[in-house]
Scaffold this active site. Structure first.
Site, PDB file in Angstrom:
ATOM      1  NE  ARG A  69      -1.556   7.515 -62.569  1.00 30.49           N
ATOM      2  CZ  ARG A  69      -1.551   7.135 -61.298  1.00 30.49           C
ATOM      3  NH1 ARG A  69      -0.785   6.129 -60.906  1.00 30.49           N
ATOM      4  NH2 ARG A  69      -2.277   7.754 -60.407  1.00 30.49           N
ATOM      5  CE1 TYR A 197      -6.466   7.174 -68.182  1.00 27.94           C
ATOM      6  CE2 TYR A 197      -4.460   6.662 -66.980  1.00 27.94           C
ATOM      7  CZ  TYR A 197      -5.583   7.448 -67.153  1.00 27.94           C
ATOM      8  OH  TYR A 197      -5.802   8.509 -66.319  1.00 27.94           O
ATOM      9  CE  LYS A 206       0.501  11.774 -63.846  1.00 27.56           C
ATOM     10  NZ  LYS A 206       0.391  12.685 -62.709  1.00 27.56           N
ATOM     11  CG  HIS A 226       1.677  14.259 -58.845  1.00 23.33           C
ATOM     12  ND1 HIS A 226       0.830  13.381 -58.203  1.00 23.33           N
ATOM     13  CD2 HIS A 226       1.054  14.587 -59.986  1.00 23.33           C
ATOM     14  CE1 HIS A 226      -0.262  13.194 -58.931  1.00 23.33           C
ATOM     15  NE2 HIS A 226      -0.152  13.930 -60.016  1.00 23.33           N
ATOM     16  CB  SER A 248      -4.028  10.666 -59.033  1.00 29.07           C
ATOM     17  OG  SER A 248      -2.665  10.464 -59.318  1.00 29.07           O
ATOM     18  CB  CYS A 250      -6.369  15.003 -54.426  1.00 27.38           C
ATOM     19  SG  CYS A 250      -6.633  13.310 -53.886  1.00 27.38           S
ATOM     20  CG  ASP A 277      -0.365  15.967 -63.385  1.00 26.18           C
ATOM     21  OD1 ASP A 277      -1.032  15.745 -62.357  1.00 26.18           O
ATOM     22  OD2 ASP A 277       0.196  15.060 -64.028  1.00 26.18           O
ATOM     23  NE  ARG A 369      -7.433  11.388 -65.589  1.00 31.33           N
ATOM     24  CZ  ARG A 369      -6.787  11.976 -64.588  1.00 31.33           C
ATOM     25  NH1 ARG A 369      -6.180  13.125 -64.775  1.00 31.33           N
ATOM     26  NH2 ARG A 369      -6.754  11.424 -63.391  1.00 31.33           N
TER      27      ARG A 369
HETATM   28  P1  GTP Z   1      -4.738  14.276 -61.586  1.00 35.40           P
HETATM   29  O1  GTP Z   1      -4.916  14.822 -62.949  1.00 35.40           O
HETATM   30  O2  GTP Z   1      -5.285  12.870 -61.448  1.00 35.40           O
HETATM   31  O3  GTP Z   1      -3.354  14.347 -61.051  1.00 35.40           O
HETATM   32  O4  GTP Z   1      -5.740  15.062 -60.608  1.00 35.40           O
HETATM   33  P2  GTP Z   1      -5.892  16.549 -60.025  1.00 35.40           P
HETATM   34  O5  GTP Z   1      -5.195  16.633 -58.708  1.00 35.40           O
HETATM   35  O6  GTP Z   1      -5.552  17.572 -61.042  1.00 35.40           O
HETATM   36  O7  GTP Z   1      -7.452  16.579 -59.669  1.00 35.40           O
HETATM   37  P3  GTP Z   1      -8.628  17.528 -60.188  1.00 35.40           P
HETATM   38  O8  GTP Z   1      -8.378  18.982 -59.948  1.00 35.40           O
HETATM   39  O9  GTP Z   1      -8.957  17.140 -61.572  1.00 35.40           O
HETATM   40  O10 GTP Z   1      -9.825  17.102 -59.217  1.00 35.40           O
HETATM   41  C1  GTP Z   1     -10.338  15.817 -59.151  1.00 35.40           C
HETATM   42  C2  GTP Z   1     -11.697  15.799 -58.505  1.00 35.40           C
HETATM   43  O11 GTP Z   1     -11.689  16.494 -57.265  1.00 35.40           O
HETATM   44  C3  GTP Z   1     -12.750  16.463 -59.374  1.00 35.40           C
HETATM   45  O12 GTP Z   1     -13.906  15.634 -59.425  1.00 35.40           O
HETATM   46  C4  GTP Z   1     -13.039  17.753 -58.663  1.00 35.40           C
HETATM   47  O13 GTP Z   1     -14.351  18.192 -58.886  1.00 35.40           O
HETATM   48  C5  GTP Z   1     -12.752  17.434 -57.189  1.00 35.40           C
HETATM   49  N1  GTP Z   1     -12.282  18.649 -56.461  1.00 35.40           N
HETATM   50  C6  GTP Z   1     -11.294  19.489 -56.861  1.00 35.40           C
HETATM   51  N2  GTP Z   1     -11.156  20.532 -55.985  1.00 35.40           N
HETATM   52  C7  GTP Z   1     -12.068  20.331 -55.014  1.00 35.40           C
HETATM   53  C8  GTP Z   1     -12.417  21.070 -53.822  1.00 35.40           C
HETATM   54  O14 GTP Z   1     -11.854  22.117 -53.493  1.00 35.40           O
HETATM   55  N3  GTP Z   1     -13.409  20.545 -53.049  1.00 35.40           N
HETATM   56  C9  GTP Z   1     -14.047  19.374 -53.390  1.00 35.40           C
HETATM   57  N4  GTP Z   1     -15.004  18.943 -52.570  1.00 35.40           N
HETATM   58  N5  GTP Z   1     -13.762  18.656 -54.510  1.00 35.40           N
HETATM   59  C10 GTP Z   1     -12.782  19.129 -55.308  1.00 35.40           C
HETATM   60  C1  SPV Z   2      -2.721  11.080 -62.422  1.00 35.06           C
HETATM   61  O1  SPV Z   2      -3.235   9.953 -62.306  1.00 35.06           O
HETATM   62  O2  SPV Z   2      -2.071  11.627 -61.488  1.00 35.06           O
HETATM   63  C2  SPV Z   2      -2.856  11.843 -63.678  1.00 35.06           C
HETATM   64  C3  SPV Z   2      -3.488  11.185 -64.824  1.00 35.06           C
HETATM   65  O3  SPV Z   2      -2.421  12.980 -63.745  1.00 35.06           O
HETATM   66  S1  SPV Z   2      -2.359  10.158 -65.670  1.00 35.06           S
HETATM   67  O4  SPV Z   2      -1.537  10.987 -66.543  1.00 35.06           O
HETATM   68  O5  SPV Z   2      -3.130   9.229 -66.471  1.00 35.06           O
HETATM   69  O6  SPV Z   2      -1.528   9.445 -64.736  1.00 35.06           O
HETATM   70 MN    MN Z   3      -1.432  13.611 -61.868  1.00 26.20          MN
END
Ligand code: GTP
Ligand code: SPV
Ligand code: MN
Length: 586
Positions: A69, A197, A206, A226, A248, A250, A277, A369
């Site tokens: 983004r 993207y 979003k 979110h 994002s 996290c 999400d 992704r």
């Molecule tokens: P968006 O799709 O961008 O909104 O992200 P999201 O919040 O769904 O993040 P996601 O669960 O995909 O995690 C992103 C990164 O954080 C990945 O590389 C995970 O491996 C890492 N991660 C997730 N949970 C944990 C955790 O409990 N501990 C640690 N150390 N890393 C984590």
């Molecule tokens: C984020 O960035 O919080 C996502 C991926 O969930 S995107 O839909 O590309 O914004």
């Molecule tokens: Mn997101």
């Protein structure tokens, strides 16, 4: 089903402006999917993966300057700048339509214009919203087909009316110099040009389900957040639903698909995925908040996803999945950093170049992704498409914080919880362009996604709490606290269930906690460590509330809140003053 005159007129108007060679109305059928996939492969937009190992799976490589983004090119076009707030880039609607309208002129020449009708939310739900995306990208169509309920179902939902979000998208020339993602909340309209993207181009996600929906929610008395949504099943068989707002990349997808560690699984703990999400929340007749996941698929971060960290995601993406910007192995399967398999010799990196395992470059883009249907998740909740949603017992705010913020603590009440959300800050990730690891404010994990002035948004949160007789309990969590050497103190992933268990205990009136200046923090033994090798000393570090650090934090919060001037709601100001005096020991 009739498409309604309003739709036909709008499509004609856009076609006249963008001048495509052809206009195709998508119906969402399997036949159409097969035709579009074939066309995408022929054009090189999709690379077929080894179909015997990954049936229905394809790889897409985006333009190297179009991988995340672009928040600096994202605008809220309300009548006045003040309505958009200091949290948004703003462009006057007239100027926006003029300047960016010009870029759409003839932008689809030599291309096909696809009309993509879609529904955000379960079919027939009072939560749901219809959108129609016009796009010249097959990749976008095929992704929208996974991420939303796409095709003729949307015409039925629209019922011949004109109540839909106009979503206009064109790849343009993919140059960041001519890339704009514009939102007109007052007109229920989105314009996006110059990017293919996900978050910039799949306009249901979003742009509609967060930025436009947050504005609609404010006007209509509901919330678009979110947030992940999960069902937490305890050994007595009861299921409580929890949402979590994390910025994002996290950890939302990972928490939503959590697999319990063996010691807790044996006792009957289980997690069900409702969404990873976005959550739309309304107050039910019972005074509780009810949440639906408006999406139909996952657009998840690939790096870090493996059988050890997220086996449910790994199982979800074994078929019918589009991978974007991951590495390609010679056997026609995919790879990324953190994948189970070792990197294969002869792999191509995310740009299609031979990858050097001893070089500094990553094989997969850090924001690579997968797009996969939610229905393929092994632990998808039986309630995930319930038109009424699921009742929420607890809400979490989480972020990446190496220091200061404890593993978990509970807000005193809804107003204090809203304050915890409003003061959320996190280290930046690869989900958005710009530097990674820089601390920034990300209130409610909505900084990039709130379609209006954040101060009014906080006011809306406070108002929702007043209107709901039984609002959820609110908690702050932090999986990312580190020791002096920068190593994570908490094992995370499946072990996060131990924190959820304490959260649930607190919701049910149990769970040991100490009342501190910042909220209710678990006592040393309150978090179940059965089967987990984590010392008292480490637990103490995880739960530590350092007064000097919090005095400093409260000081910084004051500076931040001042940027909202007199729009800042009284409840937030009160909470800030109360925190400042508690940490000062007054
Ligand atoms: P968006 O799709 O961008 O909104 O992200 P999201 O919040 O769904 O993040 P996601 O669960 O995909 O995690 C992103 C990164 O954080 C990945 O590389 C995970 O491996 C890492 N991660 C997730 N949970 C944990 C955790 O409990 N501990 C640690 N150390 N890393 C984590
Ligand atoms: C984020 O960035 O919080 C996502 C991926 O969930 S995107 O839909 O590309 O914004
Ligand atoms: Mn997101």
């Amino acid at each position: 089903m009739s498409k309604s005159e309003a739709v036909e007129r709008w499509v004609d108007e856009i076609a006249a402006k963008t001048k495509p060679d052809e206009v195709v109305w998508c119906d969402g059928s399997e036949g159409e999917k097969a035709r579009l996939t074939e066309e995408a492969v022929r054009r090189g937009d999709l690379i077929p993966l080894a179909q015997e190992k990954l049936p229905g799976c394809y790889l897409h490589r985006s333009h190297p300057s179009d991988v995340a983004r672009t928040e600096h090119l994202t605008f809220i076009c309300t009548t006045t700048k003040d309505e958009a707030g200091p949290n948004n880039n703003w462009m006057a609607p007239g100027e926006a339509r003029d300047k960016v309208g010009r870029l759409f002129e003839g932008s689809m020449r030599g291309r096909t214009l696809y009309v993509v009708p879609f529904v955000m939310g379960p079919i027939g739900s009072r939560f749901s919203q219809v959108g129609i995306e016009i796009t010249d990208s097959i990749y976008v169509v095929l992704n929208m087909r996974i991420m939303t309920r796409m095709g003729n179902v949307a015409w039925a939902e629209l019922g011949g009316g004109a109540d839909f979000t106009r979503c206009l998208h064109s790849l343009g020339d993919l140059s960041p110099d001519r890339r704009y993602i514009l939102h007109f909340p007052q007109d229920n309209e989105i314009w996006s040009i110059g990017s293919g993207y996900g978050g910039n181009a799949l306009l249901g996600k979003k742009c509609l389900a967060l930025r436009i929906a947050s504005y609609l929610g404010w006007k209509q008395g509901w919330m678009a957040e979110h947030m992940l949504i999960l069902g937490l099943q305890s050994p007595d068989g009861e299921i409580h639903y929890i949402t979590g707002a994390f910025p994002s990349a996290c950890g939302k997808t990972n928490l939503a698909m959590l697999v319990p560690p063996p010691s807790l699984a044996a006792k009957g703990w289980k997690v069900w995925t409702v969404g990873d999400d976005i959550a739309w929340l309304r107050i039910g007749d019972d005074g509780r908040l009810w949440a639906v996941n408006p999406e139909a698929g996952f657009f998840g971060v690939a790096p870090g996803t493996g059988t050890k960290t997220n086996p449910n995601a790994m199982a979800t993406i074994t078929r019918n999945t589009i991978f974007t910007n991951v590495a390609l192995k010679p056997d026609g399967t995919v790879w990324w950093e953190g994948h189970d398999a070792p990197p294969a010799p002869g792999m191509l990196d995310w740009q299609g170049k031979p990858w050097n395992p001893s070089g500094a470059d990553k094989a997969a883009h850090p924001n690579s992704r997968f797009t996969a249907p939610a229905s393929q998740c092994p632990v998808i909740s039986p309630e995930w498409e319930n038109p009424s949603g699921v009742p929420i017992s607890a809400m979490l705010f989480g972020a990446r914080r190496q220091r200061v913020v404890p593993l978990v603590y509970q807000a005193f009440d809804w107003q204090h919880g809203t304050f915890l959300g409003a003061t959320l800050s996190s280290e930046t990730t690869a989900a958005s362009t710009g530097k990674v690891g820089v601390m920034r404010r990300d209130p409610m994990a909505m900084l990039p996604f709130c379609g209006y002035n954040m101060a009014n948004y906080w006011g809306h949160w406070l108002d929702m709490g007043r209107r709901a007789a039984k609002p959820p309990q609110i908690f702050r969590v932090n999986w990312f606290r580190t020791d002096e050497s920068g190593k994570f103190l908490w094992p995370g992933f499946g072990e996060n269930l131990r924190v959820l268990k304490w959260v649930l205990d607190r919701c049910r009136g149990g769970g040991e906690a100490e009342e501190t200046a910042i909220g209710h923090v678990p006592t040393l033994r309150a978090i179940d460590r059965d089967g987990l090798d984590l010392s008292d000393d480490v637990m103490r570090q995880l739960l530590r509330v350092d007064r000097a650090e919090w005095i400093e934090a409260a000081h910084r919060q004051r500076e931040y809140f001042e940027t909202f001037g007199n729009r800042l709601p009284r409840g937030i100001r009160q909470e800030h003053e109360a925190l400042a005096s508690r940490v000062a020991g007054k």
